[in-house]
Design an enzyme around this catalytic site. Sequence first.
Site, PDB file in Angstrom:
ATOM      1  N   THR A  72      -2.185   2.266   6.305  1.00  0.00           N
ATOM      2  CA  THR A  72      -1.683   1.014   5.755  1.00  0.00           C
ATOM      3  C   THR A  72      -1.688  -0.029   6.860  1.00  0.00           C
ATOM      4  OG1 THR A  72       0.220  -0.120   4.803  1.00  0.00           O
ATOM      5  CG2 THR A  72       0.699   1.779   6.193  1.00  0.00           C
ATOM      6  N   GLY A  73      -2.103  -1.224   6.530  1.00  0.00           N
ATOM      7  CA  GLY A  73      -2.120  -2.256   7.563  1.00  0.00           C
ATOM      8  C   GLY A  73      -3.158  -3.325   7.278  1.00  0.00           C
ATOM      9  N   GLY A  99      -6.349  -4.464   6.810  1.00  0.00           N
ATOM     10  CA  GLY A  99      -7.509  -3.666   6.446  1.00  0.00           C
ATOM     11  C   GLY A  99      -8.782  -3.931   7.205  1.00  0.00           C
ATOM     12  N   THR A 124       0.842  -1.198   0.000  1.00  0.00           N
ATOM     13  CA  THR A 124       0.000   0.000   0.000  1.00  0.00           C
ATOM     14  C   THR A 124       0.875   1.246   0.000  1.00  0.00           C
ATOM     15  OG1 THR A 124      -1.644  -1.191   1.282  1.00  0.00           O
ATOM     16  CG2 THR A 124      -1.858   1.198   1.223  1.00  0.00           C
ATOM     17  N   ARG A 181     -12.533  -9.801  -2.072  1.00  0.00           N
ATOM     18  CA  ARG A 181     -12.151  -9.163  -0.802  1.00  0.00           C
ATOM     19  C   ARG A 181     -11.773  -7.697  -1.054  1.00  0.00           C
ATOM     20  NH1 ARG A 181      -7.306  -6.540   1.571  1.00  0.00           N
ATOM     21  NH2 ARG A 181      -7.546  -6.738   3.805  1.00  0.00           N
ATOM     22  N   VAL A 182     -12.342  -6.820  -0.248  1.00  0.00           N
ATOM     23  CA  VAL A 182     -11.989  -5.409  -0.317  1.00  0.00           C
ATOM     24  C   VAL A 182     -11.450  -4.987   1.044  1.00  0.00           C
ATOM     25  CG1 VAL A 182     -12.843  -3.060  -0.644  1.00  0.00           C
ATOM     26  CG2 VAL A 182     -13.732  -4.912  -2.068  1.00  0.00           C
ATOM     27  N   GLY A 183     -10.307  -4.335   1.042  1.00  0.00           N
ATOM     28  CA  GLY A 183      -9.714  -3.874   2.294  1.00  0.00           C
ATOM     29  C   GLY A 183     -10.124  -2.446   2.611  1.00  0.00           C
ATOM     30  N   ASP A 184      -9.301  -1.795   3.426  1.00  0.00           N
ATOM     31  CA  ASP A 184      -9.686  -0.456   3.884  1.00  0.00           C
ATOM     32  C   ASP A 184      -9.294   0.657   2.922  1.00  0.00           C
ATOM     33  OD1 ASP A 184      -6.959  -1.190   4.671  1.00  0.00           O
ATOM     34  OD2 ASP A 184      -6.878   0.806   5.535  1.00  0.00           O
TER      35      ASP A 184
END
Lengths: 134, 183
Positions: free
Chosen positions: A52-53, A55, A1, A29-32
């Site tokens: 970043t991390g 999500g 990211t 899958r969708v992250g943050d």
Amino acid sequence: TVGAVALDAEGNLAAGTSTGGMSMKRYGRVGDSPIIGAGTFADNRSCAVSSTGHGEYFIRLAIARDVCAQVEYAGKSVAEAARDVIHGRLQGLGGDGGVIVLGKDGGYTMEFNSKGMFRGVKQAGGPAQTAIYD
Amino acid sequence: MAGPPLTILVHGGAGAMEKGRYTPEEEAAYKAKLTEALEAGYAVLERGGSALDAVETAIVILEDSPLFNAGKGAVFTRDGRNELDASIMDGATLNAGAVAGVTRVRNPIRLARAVMEKSAHVMFAREGAEKFAEEQGLELVSPAYFRTEARWKAYRDALEKEKKGKEGKPDKGAAADADYKYG
């Protein structure tokens, strides 16, 4: 990211985040990162945040919005707010990662609870500074 | 009276990067690319450009670098694809734009900004996002553009590790991608 936050001559803040997501992620899958308020947030009344991390934790805790809300509502500095969110709330839930945060007054912080975070800053009158490890 | 100082911050991801993981040359390469992004974004601010322009400029440089998990150099999904997400927000107006799961847009941050500025919506996903990118004339690339050998090897290693685990023979020595867990 990757991500960036900036403060311009008009006093306007902006934040952006871009990612390939989590390695080996499953279908859909969708992250943050694309979730406004989780991975990214900016408001001239408080601050700009890029995250970043892991999500899923950033989504559940609305990390980016929470940092700015603490600045706006509680009058905290960006450093105090980011510390609380990353080392208190995120860590308390078992998540890890970090944020870069820039306040409307030019105050900034780069907070993370993982072993490292690729990061850097350049502010008027100073050189570009970068770091990787804690 | 002077206003707040022109400022830009960037990050290139967080994770299990312990001291000693990278050679001095690799560390220098990461720092050089972060510095390039900072300098380019700051130059926008110095010319009187907007914070939005500075953020986009810096992120495009990081997306185009194979070093980071965004754009070229993105990690692989379990199905062996590169799927990209991005978002941007304007602190002056609270306008925001985001895209999820795109596979052919060279610079997803530019698409997120187009969503913010040229649509009535905040987020587009997958095929719809790519159709919008086409309509906006953004640069599209083959999905193969995003692949790097290092990421592909990490993906293959992770698959192999998973396979061995399913067979009841966990391979403790298999190389794991340092970004396995992180966005």
